[in-house]
Design a protein around this motif. Structure first.
Motif, mmCIF file in Angstrom:
data_model
loop_
_atom_site.group_PDB
_atom_site.id
_atom_site.type_symbol
_atom_site.label_atom_id
_atom_site.label_comp_id
_atom_site.label_asym_id
_atom_site.label_seq_id
_atom_site.Cartn_x
_atom_site.Cartn_y
_atom_site.Cartn_z
ATOM 1 N N PHE A 95 71.454 86.589 -9.852
ATOM 2 C CA PHE A 95 70.672 87.820 -9.822
ATOM 3 C C PHE A 95 69.265 87.545 -9.279
ATOM 4 O O PHE A 95 68.783 88.248 -8.394
ATOM 5 N N VAL A 96 68.610 86.513 -9.798
ATOM 6 C CA VAL A 96 67.250 86.177 -9.361
ATOM 7 C C VAL A 96 67.235 85.822 -7.874
ATOM 8 O O VAL A 96 66.361 86.277 -7.123
ATOM 9 N N VAL A 97 68.213 85.045 -7.424
ATOM 10 C CA VAL A 97 68.299 84.675 -6.011
ATOM 11 C C VAL A 97 68.507 85.917 -5.147
ATOM 12 O O VAL A 97 67.862 86.075 -4.098
ATOM 13 N N SER A 98 69.380 86.817 -5.591
ATOM 14 C CA SER A 98 69.642 88.022 -4.789
ATOM 15 C C SER A 98 68.414 88.925 -4.718
ATOM 16 O O SER A 98 68.110 89.482 -3.664
ATOM 17 N N ILE A 99 67.679 89.046 -5.824
ATOM 18 C CA ILE A 99 66.463 89.866 -5.820
ATOM 19 C C ILE A 99 65.401 89.225 -4.930
ATOM 20 O O ILE A 99 64.707 89.910 -4.176
ATOM 21 N N ALA A 100 65.273 87.904 -4.995
ATOM 22 C CA ALA A 100 64.308 87.205 -4.137
ATOM 23 C C ALA A 100 64.672 87.397 -2.663
ATOM 24 O O ALA A 100 63.791 87.630 -1.823
ATOM 25 N N ALA A 101 65.965 87.326 -2.342
ATOM 26 C CA ALA A 101 66.409 87.528 -0.956
ATOM 27 C C ALA A 101 66.115 88.960 -0.509
ATOM 28 O O ALA A 101 65.622 89.179 0.616
ATOM 29 N N LEU A 102 66.371 89.936 -1.377
ATOM 30 C CA LEU A 102 66.081 91.333 -1.035
ATOM 31 C C LEU A 102 64.584 91.550 -0.831
ATOM 32 O O LEU A 102 64.177 92.248 0.102
ATOM 33 N N ALA A 103 63.767 90.963 -1.707
ATOM 34 C CA ALA A 103 62.317 91.106 -1.570
ATOM 35 C C ALA A 103 61.846 90.504 -0.248
ATOM 36 O O ALA A 103 61.017 91.098 0.451
ATOM 37 N N THR A 104 62.402 89.356 0.101
ATOM 38 C CA THR A 104 62.032 88.707 1.361
ATOM 39 C C THR A 104 62.433 89.585 2.547
ATOM 40 O O THR A 104 61.644 89.783 3.478
ATOM 41 N N LYS A 164 62.882 92.811 2.549
ATOM 42 C CA LYS A 164 62.054 94.012 2.546
ATOM 43 C C LYS A 164 60.658 93.709 3.085
ATOM 44 O O LYS A 164 60.126 94.450 3.915
ATOM 45 N N LEU A 165 60.052 92.619 2.618
ATOM 46 C CA LEU A 165 58.690 92.279 3.050
ATOM 47 C C LEU A 165 58.614 91.943 4.536
ATOM 48 O O LEU A 165 57.588 92.171 5.175
ATOM 49 N N THR A 166 59.693 91.395 5.092
ATOM 50 C CA THR A 166 59.707 91.067 6.521
ATOM 51 C C THR A 166 60.135 92.245 7.377
ATOM 52 O O THR A 166 60.136 92.143 8.600
ATOM 53 N N GLY A 167 60.506 93.348 6.734
ATOM 54 C CA GLY A 167 60.931 94.534 7.473
ATOM 55 C C GLY A 167 62.341 94.442 8.019
ATOM 56 O O GLY A 167 62.757 95.272 8.819
ATOM 57 N N ALA A 168 63.101 93.466 7.583
ATOM 58 C CA ALA A 168 64.470 93.286 8.078
ATOM 59 C C ALA A 168 65.438 94.298 7.485
ATOM 60 O O ALA A 168 66.512 94.519 8.035
ATOM 61 N N ILE A 169 65.056 94.924 6.376
ATOM 62 C CA ILE A 169 65.948 95.875 5.720
ATOM 63 C C ILE A 169 65.123 97.020 5.160
ATOM 64 O O ILE A 169 64.037 96.819 4.638
ATOM 65 N N GLU A 170 65.638 98.215 5.287
ATOM 66 C CA GLU A 170 64.949 99.426 4.814
ATOM 67 C C GLU A 170 65.978 100.440 4.342
ATOM 68 O O GLU A 170 67.176 100.267 4.518
ATOM 69 N N GLY A 171 65.495 101.505 3.762
ATOM 70 C CA GLY A 171 66.273 102.690 3.443
ATOM 71 C C GLY A 171 67.520 102.476 2.604
ATOM 72 O O GLY A 171 67.526 101.713 1.649
ATOM 73 N N PRO A 172 68.608 103.180 3.008
ATOM 74 C CA PRO A 172 69.836 103.160 2.215
ATOM 75 C C PRO A 172 70.438 101.759 2.044
ATOM 76 O O PRO A 172 70.996 101.454 0.992
ATOM 77 N N ALA A 173 70.300 100.914 3.044
ATOM 78 C CA ALA A 173 70.844 99.556 2.931
ATOM 79 C C ALA A 173 70.148 98.803 1.806
ATOM 80 O O ALA A 173 70.796 98.081 1.036
ATOM 81 N N LEU A 174 68.839 98.984 1.671
ATOM 82 C CA LEU A 174 68.090 98.335 0.601
ATOM 83 C C LEU A 174 68.557 98.840 -0.758
ATOM 84 O O LEU A 174 68.742 98.060 -1.690
ATOM 85 N N LEU A 175 68.774 100.141 -0.869
ATOM 86 C CA LEU A 175 69.261 100.732 -2.118
ATOM 87 C C LEU A 175 70.641 100.192 -2.480
ATOM 88 O O LEU A 175 70.885 99.777 -3.620
ATOM 89 N N ILE A 176 71.538 100.153 -1.521
ATOM 90 C CA ILE A 176 72.901 99.673 -1.769
ATOM 91 C C ILE A 176 72.893 98.211 -2.191
ATOM 92 O O ILE A 176 73.550 97.813 -3.158
ATOM 93 N N LEU A 177 72.120 97.388 -1.488
ATOM 94 C CA LEU A 177 72.039 95.974 -1.847
ATOM 95 C C LEU A 177 71.325 95.763 -3.186
ATOM 96 O O LEU A 177 71.660 94.843 -3.941
ATOM 97 N N GLY A 178 70.360 96.615 -3.495
ATOM 98 C CA GLY A 178 69.691 96.546 -4.792
ATOM 99 C C GLY A 178 70.652 96.853 -5.931
ATOM 100 O O GLY A 178 70.656 96.178 -6.962
ATOM 101 N N LEU A 179 71.484 97.879 -5.733
ATOM 102 C CA LEU A 179 72.494 98.197 -6.748
ATOM 103 C C LEU A 179 73.528 97.081 -6.863
ATOM 104 O O LEU A 179 73.984 96.755 -7.964
#
Length: 196
Positions: A23-32, A34-49
């Motif tokens: 879980f921690v690794v996946s959240i860190a990857a998502l944050a990275t 998001k911060l780099t602008g590689a992922i936005e919008g619905p994809a971020l929501l789906i991966l967050g869930l």
């Protein structure tokens, strides 16, 4: 569950530490991402869930090991539901805000989407303290909650003064929930490791 039964459970038979690390690794990857602008919008929501989905086997693995009272099992279920509601509400609110820039009462409703599940989390903690028959477990939970509250207060006060003197940028107040949850988890882990 004996060792043979755990082996036959395969990948899902892993312990809670494994699932929390995932879980921690996946959240860190998502944050990275998001911060780099590689992922936005619905994809971020789906991966967050999907990342939140890793909490389900983490909780179940902890319960399988017999380290949960009946009150804790109910608490875990309530917190999981509220956590999914929080992530979903936050994702929907941010997506609508960023896409449509609404105004008026719609904005108030959007702010409520991630807020209401946090009220459920607070209620779940209070309900657990009422339902828990074991005084020692209740004491440990209160102690961990107070430690995490102190953690949030210390960070909030320090950051607030850094902001006052214009040394750091302003951050939104909703950071309190994730920082409190992290503090609660760390406090519980430390207490478990110390055996007290």
């Amino acid at each position: 569950m004996n060792a043979e039964a755990q082996k036959s459970a395969g990948f899902l038979g892993r312990g809670p530490v494994f699932w929390m690390a995932m879980f921690v690794v996946s959240i860190a990857a998502l944050a990275t991402l998001k911060l780099t602008g590689a992922i936005e919008g619905p994809a971020l929501l789906i991966l967050g869930l999907a990342s939140m989905g890793l909490m389900v086997p983490a909780v179940l693995a902890g319960e399988r090991r017999g380290c949960a009272s009946q009150a804790m099992v109910k608490y875990n279920r309530r917190i999981l539901i509220a956590s999914f509601g929080y992530v979903l509400g936050l994702g929907i609110a941010m997506a609508v805000w960023n896409t449509y820039q609404p105004s008026g009462p719609v904005v108030f409703f959007l702010a409520l989407l991630p807020t209401l599940p946090t009220f459920m989390m607070i209620w779940a903690m209070g309900r657990y303290l009422i339902d828990e028959d074991d005084k020692y477990l209740r004491f440990r939970t209160v102690q961990a909650a107070l430690i995490s509250l102190g953690f949030v207060l210390a960070i909030g006060i320090f950051w607030g003064f850094l902001e006052t003197f214009e040394l750091v940028p302003h951050i939104w107040a909703w950071w309190v929930l994730p920082v409190w949850a992290i503090g609660l988890g760390v406090a519980q882990l430390v207490m478990k490791v110390r055996g007290g």
